[in-house]
Write a protein that holds these residues in place. Structure first.
Motif, PDB file in Angstrom:
ATOM      1  N   ASN B   7       0.854  -1.190   0.000  1.00  0.00           N
ATOM      2  CA  ASN B   7       0.000   0.000   0.000  1.00  0.00           C
ATOM      3  C   ASN B   7       0.882   1.230   0.000  1.00  0.00           C
ATOM      4  O   ASN B   7       1.747   1.380   0.866  1.00  0.00           O
ATOM      5  CB  ASN B   7      -0.895   0.024   1.238  1.00  0.00           C
ATOM      6  CG  ASN B   7      -1.873  -1.125   1.241  1.00  0.00           C
ATOM      7  OD1 ASN B   7      -2.496  -1.421   0.224  1.00  0.00           O
ATOM      8  ND2 ASN B   7      -1.998  -1.793   2.375  1.00  0.00           N
ATOM      9  N   ILE B  44      -0.595  -2.193  -4.691  1.00  0.00           N
ATOM     10  CA  ILE B  44       0.070  -3.060  -5.660  1.00  0.00           C
ATOM     11  C   ILE B  44       0.138  -4.464  -5.085  1.00  0.00           C
ATOM     12  O   ILE B  44       0.626  -4.663  -3.971  1.00  0.00           O
ATOM     13  CB  ILE B  44       1.490  -2.533  -5.964  1.00  0.00           C
ATOM     14  CG1 ILE B  44       1.400  -1.092  -6.488  1.00  0.00           C
ATOM     15  CG2 ILE B  44       2.189  -3.436  -6.986  1.00  0.00           C
ATOM     16  CD1 ILE B  44       2.726  -0.463  -6.806  1.00  0.00           C
ATOM     17  N   VAL B  45      -0.406  -5.420  -5.824  1.00  0.00           N
ATOM     18  CA  VAL B  45      -0.410  -6.814  -5.371  1.00  0.00           C
ATOM     19  C   VAL B  45       0.595  -7.588  -6.218  1.00  0.00           C
ATOM     20  O   VAL B  45       0.449  -7.701  -7.429  1.00  0.00           O
ATOM     21  CB  VAL B  45      -1.812  -7.435  -5.495  1.00  0.00           C
ATOM     22  CG1 VAL B  45      -1.788  -8.877  -5.009  1.00  0.00           C
ATOM     23  CG2 VAL B  45      -2.823  -6.620  -4.705  1.00  0.00           C
ATOM     24  N   LEU B  46       1.636  -8.076  -5.547  1.00  0.00           N
ATOM     25  CA  LEU B  46       2.711  -8.819  -6.224  1.00  0.00           C
ATOM     26  C   LEU B  46       2.613 -10.290  -5.878  1.00  0.00           C
ATOM     27  O   LEU B  46       2.268 -10.641  -4.745  1.00  0.00           O
ATOM     28  CB  LEU B  46       4.069  -8.309  -5.740  1.00  0.00           C
ATOM     29  CG  LEU B  46       4.375  -6.827  -5.929  1.00  0.00           C
ATOM     30  CD1 LEU B  46       5.475  -6.397  -4.969  1.00  0.00           C
ATOM     31  CD2 LEU B  46       4.783  -6.550  -7.353  1.00  0.00           C
ATOM     32  N   LYS B  47       2.927 -11.140  -6.843  1.00  0.00           N
ATOM     33  CA  LYS B  47       3.176 -12.557  -6.523  1.00  0.00           C
ATOM     34  C   LYS B  47       4.659 -12.797  -6.690  1.00  0.00           C
ATOM     35  O   LYS B  47       5.216 -12.578  -7.762  1.00  0.00           O
ATOM     36  CB  LYS B  47       2.358 -13.460  -7.444  1.00  0.00           C
ATOM     37  CG  LYS B  47       0.881 -13.386  -7.114  1.00  0.00           C
ATOM     38  CD  LYS B  47       0.134 -14.676  -7.387  1.00  0.00           C
ATOM     39  CE  LYS B  47      -1.319 -14.510  -6.967  1.00  0.00           C
ATOM     40  NZ  LYS B  47      -2.186 -14.201  -8.120  1.00  0.00           N
ATOM     41  N   LEU B  48       5.299 -13.202  -5.617  1.00  0.00           N
ATOM     42  CA  LEU B  48       6.759 -13.374  -5.625  1.00  0.00           C
ATOM     43  C   LEU B  48       7.143 -14.826  -5.366  1.00  0.00           C
ATOM     44  O   LEU B  48       6.545 -15.500  -4.537  1.00  0.00           O
ATOM     45  CB  LEU B  48       7.402 -12.495  -4.533  1.00  0.00           C
ATOM     46  CG  LEU B  48       7.174 -10.982  -4.607  1.00  0.00           C
ATOM     47  CD1 LEU B  48       7.983 -10.285  -3.522  1.00  0.00           C
ATOM     48  CD2 LEU B  48       7.541 -10.425  -5.971  1.00  0.00           C
ATOM     49  N   GLU B  59      12.686  -8.288  -0.595  1.00  0.00           N
ATOM     50  CA  GLU B  59      12.564  -7.993  -2.034  1.00  0.00           C
ATOM     51  C   GLU B  59      11.570  -6.854  -2.258  1.00  0.00           C
ATOM     52  O   GLU B  59      11.806  -5.948  -3.059  1.00  0.00           O
ATOM     53  CB  GLU B  59      12.079  -9.241  -2.798  1.00  0.00           C
ATOM     54  CG  GLU B  59      13.088 -10.369  -2.872  1.00  0.00           C
ATOM     55  CD  GLU B  59      14.264 -10.065  -3.781  1.00  0.00           C
ATOM     56  OE1 GLU B  59      14.220  -9.082  -4.524  1.00  0.00           O
ATOM     57  OE2 GLU B  59      15.252 -10.829  -3.727  1.00  0.00           O
ATOM     58  N   LYS B  62      13.045  -3.514  -1.456  1.00  0.00           N
ATOM     59  CA  LYS B  62      13.949  -3.091  -2.540  1.00  0.00           C
ATOM     60  C   LYS B  62      13.150  -2.528  -3.713  1.00  0.00           C
ATOM     61  O   LYS B  62      13.521  -1.509  -4.305  1.00  0.00           O
ATOM     62  CB  LYS B  62      14.792  -4.278  -3.017  1.00  0.00           C
ATOM     63  CG  LYS B  62      16.071  -4.484  -2.225  1.00  0.00           C
ATOM     64  CD  LYS B  62      16.979  -5.493  -2.936  1.00  0.00           C
ATOM     65  CE  LYS B  62      17.237  -6.703  -2.073  1.00  0.00           C
ATOM     66  NZ  LYS B  62      17.770  -7.862  -2.799  1.00  0.00           N
ATOM     67  N   MET B  63      12.056  -3.195  -4.079  1.00  0.00           N
ATOM     68  CA  MET B  63      11.229  -2.732  -5.207  1.00  0.00           C
ATOM     69  C   MET B  63      10.594  -1.389  -4.915  1.00  0.00           C
ATOM     70  O   MET B  63      10.524  -0.513  -5.785  1.00  0.00           O
ATOM     71  CB  MET B  63      10.116  -3.752  -5.500  1.00  0.00           C
ATOM     72  CG  MET B  63      10.630  -5.057  -6.066  1.00  0.00           C
ATOM     73  SD  MET B  63       9.282  -6.235  -6.266  1.00  0.00           S
ATOM     74  CE  MET B  63      10.213  -7.766  -6.228  1.00  0.00           C
ATOM     75  N   SER B  66      13.274   1.355  -5.098  1.00  0.00           N
ATOM     76  CA  SER B  66      13.871   1.619  -6.406  1.00  0.00           C
ATOM     77  C   SER B  66      12.860   1.996  -7.472  1.00  0.00           C
ATOM     78  O   SER B  66      13.210   2.603  -8.476  1.00  0.00           O
ATOM     79  CB  SER B  66      14.684   0.405  -6.868  1.00  0.00           C
ATOM     80  OG  SER B  66      13.862  -0.728  -6.978  1.00  0.00           O
ATOM     81  N   LEU B  67      11.572   1.624  -7.285  1.00  0.00           N
ATOM     82  CA  LEU B  67      10.625   1.885  -8.363  1.00  0.00           C
ATOM     83  C   LEU B  67       9.216   2.266  -7.890  1.00  0.00           C
ATOM     84  O   LEU B  67       8.645   3.247  -8.362  1.00  0.00           O
ATOM     85  CB  LEU B  67      10.511   0.649  -9.272  1.00  0.00           C
ATOM     86  CG  LEU B  67       9.516   0.784 -10.425  1.00  0.00           C
ATOM     87  CD1 LEU B  67      10.066   1.665 -11.518  1.00  0.00           C
ATOM     88  CD2 LEU B  67       9.134  -0.581 -10.984  1.00  0.00           C
ATOM     89  N   LEU B  68       8.664   1.479  -6.968  1.00  0.00           N
ATOM     90  CA  LEU B  68       7.213   1.571  -6.751  1.00  0.00           C
ATOM     91  C   LEU B  68       6.775   2.845  -6.031  1.00  0.00           C
ATOM     92  O   LEU B  68       5.758   3.428  -6.365  1.00  0.00           O
ATOM     93  CB  LEU B  68       6.718   0.345  -5.973  1.00  0.00           C
ATOM     94  CG  LEU B  68       7.016  -1.021  -6.612  1.00  0.00           C
ATOM     95  CD1 LEU B  68       6.499  -2.145  -5.721  1.00  0.00           C
ATOM     96  CD2 LEU B  68       6.390  -1.121  -7.984  1.00  0.00           C
TER      97      LEU B  68
END
Lengths: 83, 83
Positions: B7, B44-48, B59, B62-63, B66-68
């Motif tokens: 979130n 944002i819903v990630l599958k890792l 992870e 880090k995302m 660097s980006l989100l």
């Protein structure tokens, strides 16, 4: 006063170009191995003058159905807490 | 496989024009009495492919960095569950 969190997300099977773009960007940044899927939704945080959780939830559902969510392609869930 | 929900929301004090617009629209629809505040963020819903919750969280951080998330104006929180 109630804090109402409305999460709005695309239904299963609906194409999510924003998610695809972010997935691609994460790949480029070296997260390709770890990331399987990315979906992007909205989180709307409302403060409502409602006396009870039940009342706050009913108001939030009305807002979602009339404005916040496009129920043709989106689902939503609602969480309520005290402020 | 882990399901990671990120979130991302504007920091306290940062102007939220999208939230203001939605607040105004809700006023026009007759919710003016009940709505005190509206803030809009991203979910944002990630599958890792991570072995453990700890690894998935590292992870995801880090995302985000660097980006989100734009950490100048945004905060984020991370929830992890099994798929």
């Amino acid at each position: 006063m109630k804090r109402v969190v409305v999460n709005i997300y695309l239904k299963e099977g609906v194409l999510d170009p924003q998610g695809k773009a972010v997935h691609h960007a994460l790949d480029s940044l070296g997260f390709g191995e770890v990331v399987e899927d990315v979906r992007i939704g909205k989180q709307i945080v409302l403060k409502l003058n409602s006396a009870s959780d039940k009342e706050a939830k009913e108001e939030a559902i009305k807002m979602c159905e009339s404005l916040l969510a496009n129920t043709v392609i989106e689902n939503y869930d609602i969480e309520i807490s005290d402020v």
